[in-house]
Design a protein around this motif. Structure first.
Motif, PDB file in Angstrom:
ATOM      1  N   SER A   1      16.536 -23.972  19.304  1.00  0.00           N
ATOM      2  CA  SER A   1      18.199 -24.945  18.364  1.00  0.00           C
ATOM      3  C   SER A   1      18.310 -26.193  18.134  1.00  0.00           C
ATOM      4  CB  SER A   1      19.122 -24.648  19.938  1.00  0.00           C
ATOM      5  OG  SER A   1      18.885 -23.544  20.108  1.00  0.00           O
ATOM      6  N   TYR A   2      19.381 -26.818  18.067  1.00  0.00           N
ATOM      7  CA  TYR A   2      19.176 -28.126  17.462  1.00  0.00           C
ATOM      8  C   TYR A   2      20.254 -28.808  18.021  1.00  0.00           C
ATOM      9  CZ  TYR A   2      14.990 -28.161  14.781  1.00  0.00           C
ATOM     10  OH  TYR A   2      14.247 -27.875  14.405  1.00  0.00           O
TER      11      TYR A   2
ATOM     12  N   ALA B   1      24.120 -28.246  19.786  1.00  0.00           N
ATOM     13  CA  ALA B   1      24.321 -27.828  19.991  1.00  0.00           C
ATOM     14  C   ALA B   1      24.607 -26.165  18.645  1.00  0.00           C
ATOM     15  CB  ALA B   1      26.597 -28.070  19.950  1.00  0.00           C
ATOM     16  N   ARG B   2      23.618 -26.321  17.719  1.00  0.00           N
ATOM     17  CA  ARG B   2      23.383 -25.103  16.790  1.00  0.00           C
ATOM     18  C   ARG B   2      22.340 -24.452  16.984  1.00  0.00           C
ATOM     19  NH1 ARG B   2      21.082 -25.557  11.214  1.00  0.00           N
ATOM     20  NH2 ARG B   2      21.936 -23.253  10.830  1.00  0.00           N
ATOM     21  N   SER B   3      22.656 -23.441  17.339  1.00  0.00           N
ATOM     22  CA  SER B   3      21.364 -22.170  17.661  1.00  0.00           C
ATOM     23  C   SER B   3      20.851 -21.839  16.130  1.00  0.00           C
ATOM     24  CB  SER B   3      21.498 -20.763  18.598  1.00  0.00           C
ATOM     25  OG  SER B   3      20.929 -20.100  18.627  1.00  0.00           O
ATOM     26  N   VAL B   4      19.631 -22.255  15.699  1.00  0.00           N
ATOM     27  CA  VAL B   4      19.103 -21.902  14.628  1.00  0.00           C
ATOM     28  C   VAL B   4      19.299 -20.440  14.733  1.00  0.00           C
ATOM     29  CG1 VAL B   4      17.082 -22.126  12.568  1.00  0.00           C
ATOM     30  CG2 VAL B   4      18.545 -24.043  14.165  1.00  0.00           C
TER      31      VAL B   4
ATOM     32  N   THR C   1      17.255 -16.936  17.348  1.00  0.00           N
ATOM     33  CA  THR C   1      18.360 -16.082  19.107  1.00  0.00           C
ATOM     34  C   THR C   1      16.639 -15.281  19.141  1.00  0.00           C
ATOM     35  OG1 THR C   1      20.342 -17.573  18.680  1.00  0.00           O
ATOM     36  CG2 THR C   1      19.516 -15.685  21.022  1.00  0.00           C
TER      37      THR C   1
ATOM     38  N   SER D   1      20.883 -22.159   5.860  1.00  0.00           N
ATOM     39  CA  SER D   1      20.774 -20.293   7.647  1.00  0.00           C
ATOM     40  C   SER D   1      19.662 -20.557   8.570  1.00  0.00           C
ATOM     41  CB  SER D   1      20.706 -18.954   6.987  1.00  0.00           C
ATOM     42  OG  SER D   1      19.299 -19.626   6.192  1.00  0.00           O
TER      43      SER D   1
ATOM     44  N   ASP E   1      22.695 -15.563  10.499  1.00  0.00           N
ATOM     45  CA  ASP E   1      23.508 -15.760  12.283  1.00  0.00           C
ATOM     46  C   ASP E   1      21.930 -15.715  13.213  1.00  0.00           C
ATOM     47  OD1 ASP E   1      25.437 -14.613  10.744  1.00  0.00           O
ATOM     48  OD2 ASP E   1      24.800 -12.892  10.458  1.00  0.00           O
ATOM     49  N   GLY E   2      20.996 -16.628  13.211  1.00  0.00           N
ATOM     50  CA  GLY E   2      20.095 -16.695  13.562  1.00  0.00           C
ATOM     51  C   GLY E   2      18.515 -15.241  13.918  1.00  0.00           C
TER      52      GLY E   2
END
Length: 607
Positions: free
Chosen positions: A13-14, A16-19, A21, A41, A204-205
Motif C-alpha cells: 500500500s501507498y 491510503a491506496r492499496s496497490v 492485496t 493499476s 483491482d489490487g
C-alpha cells in the motif's frame, strides 16, 4: 518447470491506496509473460516487487539463490561520463565480445545507428545522447547481460516499427535458453502478441493469468465475461469488437486449434465489421467534397538537406492512411506539409475549400492556459456536443468513452497525468468537428484498454484520417492504407502494409543519418551456415496430424453435447448423473491431450 521467483500473499500500500492485496504469483523458467492493465493499476510496481527493488508490506517474495535478475525501468541510471561500450559491454575487449554472435546482433540491432548519427558509436559519451538513444543503450546493456529473469518496463518506447520487430524476434527466437524467463510490461499489443506465451492482467489490487499472448487474452476475457453473463448485448462492446477484428484479419500470432476458433466464431457471429467503410466514405465526401489535399511533385529541404523528394500524394475523402518510417525519416515533416504548417521548397500543394484540419501533435503546451479549468470545462470550451458515427454525442459522453470517469471530469487540467492530458488534447480536437484528422503518435501514454477505446472512437470518425505511429496494431486496426517515409526523401505506398515495409524497406536510410540497414536476425550462436528450411515430408505429416486432431476434437465436442442432453433426461437419477460427470472429466482430459498434439503439430507445420 522450476519457479525462478514466487510472490506469496503479497500486500503493498501507498498512503491510503492499496496497490496489491494478498497477491500470489510465480515466474517459471522459459516463461515469457506480457503484463497488461490500466494506467496506475500497478504494473510497474509488480515488476519492482519481482525484481526486489520494492519490498512488500506483508507476504513474501522468494527468489532462487542462483537466479540472476535484470530490469529495464522507464528511467535510466546511466553515468554521463561513461562511454556506450563501457555501459553495454562492461569493458570487454573488442575481440572478446565480437566473437559472440548474440552480442554482435544486439549491438548492431540497437546501437548500429550511433556511429552513422555522428555521435561516435560505441565510443560516444552517454551525456551526448538523446533520451531515445540512452533508452536503447540501457536496453542493449540488459540484453547483453542476459540475466535468467529479464524484467522490461515499456521496452518499445523510443523504438520504431522495425526496431520493435527486431526486439520481438530477438526475445522470442534468439534469446530463449534453458532457465531464462521474461516479464514485459507494454502497451504495444503487437509486441505482446509476438513475444508473450502468457499474459497477466493487473487489476483491482490483484492479478489474473491467461495462457497465450494478447490475442489469446482478448479471447479468454470475452469467454469469461460470457460465462459470467457480464457481456453487454450492445454491438459496440469493445472486447467483442476487438475480438472480431482479431479473428477477421489482425496479425495475431497465437495458434489455436479449430475447437477454440469455433468458440471465438460463436462469440462474434453477429458482430458487424468495426466500421462501415462505404457509409463513412459517402459521409466524408458530403463533408469534404471531391478535393481534400493534393501534394504534387513536392520537395522539402531543411538546413540544406533534402527531407522529402518528388512526393505526390492525393488525400481522398474518407481515406484512412497510416504513415510508417524510422525515427527522423521525415514523417512529421510530411504531416506539416500536408496540413500547410510547412511550405514545400518545390512542387504544388492544393487544399479543398471545405477542409477543416484537426491536428494532434506531440506538444501538450497548448493546455497550459487551461491548467486551472476542469476537464469538462476545457472540453466544453470547444463545443458541448458533436456528431460521431451519425449520432449526437455530448462532451461528457465522449470523455467517458476515452476513459474519463465523472469524478475525473471535475479534476483540474493542471493535475492530470501525461496520458490524461494527451486524451484531453484529442477530445478537444474531436469536439471541434474537423473533417481531416491528423494524429502524430496518438498512443503515447495510453494503456491497452484505452487504446481499444480510442480505436472505437476513430471507427466512427467520418472524414479523412492520417496517423503517424510506431504502434503496428493501431495502424493495421484503424487504417486501410499505409505509406512509408524512407528517410532518403522517398515516400512509397505499401499495398502489403507493415509486413511489406519490414520485408522491403526497414533498412532504408534514416533522415538523421542513422544506420542504412538493420541486419536480419542471424542464426543463434553455434550455427555457422544458414539453416535449411523445414523438412517438407515432416511438414506434410504435421498437417495430416492437425487434420486428424481437428476431426477428433469435433467428435469429442459432439460427445460432450450428447452427455449434456443425457444429463437433462437423467436429472433425477443421482447415480446416472455421477457417471455422466465422470465421463465428462474423461472427455475433457482427452480433449486437452488432443489440443496439445495439435499445437505441437502446428508449430512444426509453420516451420
Amino acid at each position: 518447470m522450476a519457479n525462478l521467483v514466487s510472490l506469496e500473499r503479497v500486500t503493498l500500500s501507498y498512503a491510503a491506496r492499496s496497490v496489491f492485496t494478498d497477491l500470489s504469483a510465480g515466474v517459471a523458467d522459459a516463461e515469457r509473460i506480457g503484463v497488461v492493465g490500466r494506467n496506475g493499476s500497478g504494473k510497474s510496481t509488480l515488476l519492482s516487487l519481482i525484481g526486489g527493488s520494492t519490498a512488500p508490506h506483508t507476504g513474501r517474495v522468494a527468489r532462487g539463490s542462483d537466479v540472476s535478475v535484470g530490469m529495464l525501468t522507464q528511467t535510466d541510471d546511466l553515468t554521463a561520463d561513461s562511454s556506450v561500450a563501457e555501459v553495454v559491454l562492461a569493458g570487454r575487449a573488442d575481440h572478446d565480445w565480437a566473437g559472440e554472435p548474440r552480442i554482435r546482433q544486439v549491438v548492431s540491432g540497437l546501437l548500429g545507428d550511433l556511429s552513422a548519427g555522428g555521435v561516435g558509436g560505441l565510443t560516444a559519451r552517454i551525456g551526448r545522447l538523446s533520451g531515445g538513444e540512452r533508452r536503447r543503450v540501457a536496453l542493449a546493456r540488459l540484453l547483453v547481460a542476459d540475466p535468467d529473469l529479464m524484467l522490461l518496463d515499456e521496452p518499445t518506447n523510443h523504438l520504431d516499427v522495425a526496431g520493435i520487430a527486431w526486439l520481438a524476434d530477438y526475445l522470442s527466437r534468439v534469446r530463449p535458453r534453458p532457465g531464462a524467463a521474461l516479464v514485459a510490461v507494454s502497451h504495444d499489443r503487437w509486441f505482446l502478441d509476438a513475444v508473450a506465451t502468457d499474459t497477466w492482467e493487473v487489476h483491482d489490487g490483484t492479478m489474473s493469468a491467461y495462457d497465450g499472448g494478447y490475442a489469446a487474452y482478448v479471447l479468454a476475457v470475452a469467454e469469461r465475461r460470457r460465462v459470467e453473463q457480464v457481456v453487454s448485448a450492445r454491438r459496440d462492446n469493445l472486447l467483442r469488437k476487438e475480438l472480431a477484428w482479431l479473428r477477421r484479419g489482425a496479425p495475431a500470432r497465437t495458434s489455436k486449434p479449430k475447437f477454440r476458433l469455433d468458440a471465438a466464431a460463436a462469440l462474434i457471429a453477429d458482430e458487424p465489421p468495426p466500421r462501415d467503410g462505404a457509409a463513412l466514405a459517402r459521409f466524408a465526401t458530403a463533408r469534404l467534397g471531391k478535393d481534400v489535399v493534393d501534394l504534387i511533385d513536392v520537395d522539402v529541404e531543411l538546413g540544406g538537406r533534402a527531407i522529402l523528394r518528388d512526393v505526390t500524394w492525393r488525400l481522398a475523402p474518407g481515406e484512412r492512411t497510416g504513415v510508417i518510417g524510422a525515427n527522423g525519416a521525415g514523417k512529421t515533416t510530411l504531416l506539416n506539409v500536408l496540413t500547410g504548417a510547412l511550405a514545400p521548397t518545390r512542387g504544388t500543394r492544393r487544399q479543398g475549400s471545405t477542409v477543416r484540419f484537426g491536428v494532434l501533435t506531440q506538444d501538450l503546451s497548448e493546455l497550459d492556459r487551461l491548467r486551472h479549468e476542469s476537464v469538462l470545462a476545457a472540453i466544453e470550451e470547444v463545443r458541448r456536443s458533436t456528431i460521431l458515427a451519425g449520432k449526437e454525442t455530448s462532451a461528457a459522453q465522449l470523455a467517458g468513452r476515452l476513459g474519463f470517469s465523472y469524478a475525473r471530469l471535475q479534476t483540474r487540467v493542471g493535475d492530470l497525468s501525461g496520458g490524461e492530458r494527451r486524451r484531453l488534447q484529442l477530445l478537444r480536437i474531436l469536439m471541434d468537428e474537423p473533417n481531416v484528422l491528423v494524429l502524430d503518435e496518438p498512443t503515447n501514454d495510453l494503456d491497452t484498454e484505452l487504446l481499444a477505446s480510442l480505436e472505437d472512437v476513430l471507427d466512427g470518425f467520418a472524414g479523412s484520417l492520417v496517423v503517424v505511429s510506431h504502434d503496428r496494431y493501431l495502424l493495421e486496426r484503424v487504417c486501410d492504407r499505409q505509406l512509408a517515409v524512407l528517410g532518403d526523401g522517398r515516400v512509397r505506398d505499401l499495398p502489403g502494409g507493415v509486413t511489406e515495409y519490414l520485408d522491403r524497406y526497414a533498412g532504408a536510410p534514416r533522415g538523421d543519418g542513422a544506420t542504412a540497414a538493420r541486419e536480419s536476425a542471424p542464426a543463434p550462436e553455434g550455427a555457422g551456415a544458414p539453416q535449411a528450411g523445414p523438412d517438407p515430408v515432416a511438414v506434410r505429416a504435421a498437417r495430416k496430424t492437425m487434420a486428424r486432431c481437428e476431426r477428433q476434437l469435433d467428435r469429442l465436442t459432439e460427445q460432450v453435447e450428447q452427455i449434456h442432453d443425457q444429463m437433462v433426461a437423467d436429472a433425477l437419477d443421482h447415480q446416472r448423473l455421477a457417471e455422466h460427470q465422470r465421463r465428462l472429466a474423461e472427455l475433457a482430459a482427452e480433449r486437452d491431450a488432443v489440443e496439445e498434439e495439435w499445437l505441437a503439430a502446428a508449430d512444426l507445420a509453420e516451420g
